[in-house]
Write an enzyme that holds these catalytic residues in place. Sequence first.
Site, PDB file in Angstrom:
ATOM      1  N   ALA A   1      13.153  41.391 104.920  1.00 40.39           N
ATOM      2  CA  ALA A   1      14.136  42.306 105.495  1.00 40.39           C
ATOM      3  C   ALA A   1      14.561  41.755 106.850  1.00 40.39           C
ATOM      4  CB  ALA A   1      13.538  43.705 105.645  1.00 40.39           C
ATOM      5  N   GLU A   2      15.739  41.159 106.879  1.00 40.82           N
ATOM      6  CA  GLU A   2      16.158  40.456 108.098  1.00 40.82           C
ATOM      7  C   GLU A   2      16.371  41.403 109.276  1.00 40.82           C
ATOM      8  OE1 GLU A   2      17.352  39.853 105.088  1.00 40.82           O
ATOM      9  OE2 GLU A   2      16.592  37.826 104.738  1.00 40.82           O
TER      10      GLU A   2
ATOM     11  N   GLN B   1      15.716  32.973 107.133  1.00 40.34           N
ATOM     12  CA  GLN B   1      15.462  31.869 106.209  1.00 40.34           C
ATOM     13  C   GLN B   1      16.686  30.986 105.967  1.00 40.34           C
ATOM     14  OE1 GLN B   1      13.819  32.865 102.152  1.00 40.34           O
ATOM     15  NE2 GLN B   1      12.025  32.045 103.187  1.00 40.34           N
TER      16      GLN B   1
ATOM     17  N   ASP C   1      21.127  30.773 106.988  1.00 37.92           N
ATOM     18  CA  ASP C   1      22.253  31.298 107.760  1.00 37.92           C
ATOM     19  C   ASP C   1      22.866  32.572 107.197  1.00 37.92           C
ATOM     20  OD1 ASP C   1      23.707  29.906 105.546  1.00 37.92           O
ATOM     21  OD2 ASP C   1      23.149  28.143 106.722  1.00 37.92           O
ATOM     22  N   GLY C   2      23.144  32.585 105.888  1.00 36.33           N
ATOM     23  CA  GLY C   2      23.831  33.738 105.300  1.00 36.33           C
ATOM     24  C   GLY C   2      23.009  35.007 105.361  1.00 36.33           C
TER      25      GLY C   2
ATOM     26  N   TYR D   1      23.464  37.762 108.225  1.00 37.23           N
ATOM     27  CA  TYR D   1      24.412  38.889 108.146  1.00 37.23           C
ATOM     28  C   TYR D   1      23.704  40.244 108.058  1.00 37.23           C
ATOM     29  CZ  TYR D   1      28.138  35.426 107.300  1.00 37.23           C
ATOM     30  OH  TYR D   1      29.020  34.386 107.418  1.00 37.23           O
TER      31      TYR D   1
ATOM     32  N   HIS E   1      23.875  30.119 101.624  1.00 44.48           N
ATOM     33  CA  HIS E   1      22.904  29.133 102.129  1.00 44.48           C
ATOM     34  C   HIS E   1      23.610  27.986 102.842  1.00 44.48           C
ATOM     35  CE1 HIS E   1      20.548  31.363  99.229  1.00 44.48           C
ATOM     36  NE2 HIS E   1      19.450  30.748  99.565  1.00 44.48           N
TER      37      HIS E   1
END
Lengths: 345, 343
Positions: free
Chosen positions: B76-77, B99, B101-102, B105, B146
């Site tokens: 959970a970013e 983990q 770049d995408g 968000y 990614h």
Amino acid sequence: MDSILPAVGTADTAPLGPGQLRELYSLMAAVRYLDTSAVAWQRQGIIPGYAPELGQEAAQVGSAYALDTARDFAFPTYREMGVARAMGVDMVAYMSTHKATWHGGMYNPPASRLAPIQAVVAGSVLHAVGWAHGQTLSGEQGVALSYFGDGASSQGDVHEAMNFAAVMKAPVVFFIQNNGWAISVPTERQVAGGSVAARAAGYDIPGIQVDGNDVVAVYEATRNAFAHCRQGNGPVVVEAMTYRRGPHSTADDPGRYRSLDNERIDAGVDPLERFRKRLLAEGEADEAFFAAAHDAARAEEEAIRIGIEALGPRPGNEMFDFVFQETTPVLENQATRWREESEHV
Amino acid sequence: MSESTATLEARAPMEARLTQLSMQQALNRALDEVLSTDPKTLVFGEDCGQLGGVFRITDGLQTKHGDTRVFDTPLAESGILGMSVGLAMAGFHPIPEVQFDGFAYPAINQIVCQIARMNYRSRGTLPMPITLRVPSFGGIRAPEHHGESLEALFAHVPGLKVVSPSDPHDAYHLLKYAASRPDPVIFMEPKSRYWQKGDVDTADGGSLTGARVVRPGRHLTLVAWGAMVARCLQVAELAAEDGIDVEVLDLRWLKPIDAATLATSVGKTRRAVVVHEAPLTSGLGAEVAQLITQSCFDTLKAPVERVTGFDVPYPSGDLEDEYIPNIDRILLGIQRVLEYRRG
């Protein structure tokens, strides 16, 4: 109201002494006067806006009274004036956010143990979890008290926070003030699953509902939750069922989404009046005490108003000074340009 | 003891401090040293513990430093970044990893509304010494989300600093530097360069605060960062065969941008091409071009050119070679600038 899940903790359950009960009443009275006055100040043009909490005095004062400000830390959103007052925060500094002096308020968060006021209501719930995990890592006994409402409980961050806290056994008390309304949307259109406390079961966190209009019940529930956390048992969810009697903010018109009849029926007994009657009935306080408490609250409100009115605008350079700990050449250039182009030298 | 003698003695012998490392190894070593020297440092994220991260940047760190200093989080970013805020408030120095770049968000709310603002909101009483490591950019034929280039998005947010290393030496020193700062730094690691080896002088990082000329030249400045620096160096070699002497400037800091070094370089070469993987519109190339225009308007021989990705979602692996600026497109950009004639 009964707990829907088993009570937690094996805290010292000694009842509050007479002095403490009277202190709770005095705090609630101070909050009531300041809250209603702040609405008036907005009407008078002293402050541009305010988020009232009429009816939530018991939930806020009762929960914050359980804090130990020598080691705990509270994480508010923007309707926690009563929490700030009960924690002993400088109230002119607190109210300065409503004066539009500085986002987050002018008080010192690390010193006061109250995180800055903020509007992204679920954002701070994760901060509480991180801070609480920090206590575990440091081997300290502090507990994080995270305030949020039924509306914020819809946001993903609350679910991530509960999951993180449960996985890490973080000493955090999730304190939900369910005041029935997320601006205009009632709880039944906001909270699936019956209650926010019920969600705790999904994370294997003890979850309790408490009568949020009963200051002693709120205090005891929060105190037990703190004891549970301090014993290393991980987080607790406490949902205080209360009612936002006034508008969401001074810009809100509750007449568009509820009637006065609904308000009268749904709000229940005024928590301040209810506690006054209890103290009288139990002989813990008399009319002279209440009169003195109200006088003190009125005097305090007056002093805060004078302090608020005396707050001038902040020096413009602060706009640049607090972006970073280490400023950048770009920002310095912008500050220089601002000084040259304005008269605020 | 004279000062020069002291300096000589303090320095390790050249052979001891110069080593060949991949960027992955350099970053791993930097994290290891930061964990060893700063007891308040924490390294965490998805799969950062036992696995050592999907790119193995945190390989072996949990074994060495323990699972309270280096740990796995739930997937959970927003949770990872929100927890970082609370840990920073508690006096820790978090080095979280997103983990890919995408996956930044889902954490944007915490990055923009919280990490970037807490120092401001608290009037400097709650600093956010957080170094957010983001494996960034494309070039590895990875699935969707990614291969994103988020530098313009991050750089636009007040309260954040953004840096991207282009080689192992800088990766090692810039990560140690970023982790020692009191402000939040978004550390964009060019994942397509993780396995490229290079010289690392562990004792001497040089200046780490600004841009860096990685190849001097006279005719034109190529401005790049991250993975595009290596490609621009290739382009410079090819251009040299045609007698075009290209200077390559590694911007390194994407916020704040080192406008002075940019002005010095382009002031000398009088022509510039900015190269980045991110989409063209509102990309960082526009900011760089404006800074050059402001400082070098009178001497520029041509408008600043941009060679970038396109205004499309980052494409699948089969198409990414068409998307990322390749050698031919950069050479054509150089040609456009060199052949420009005032109307």
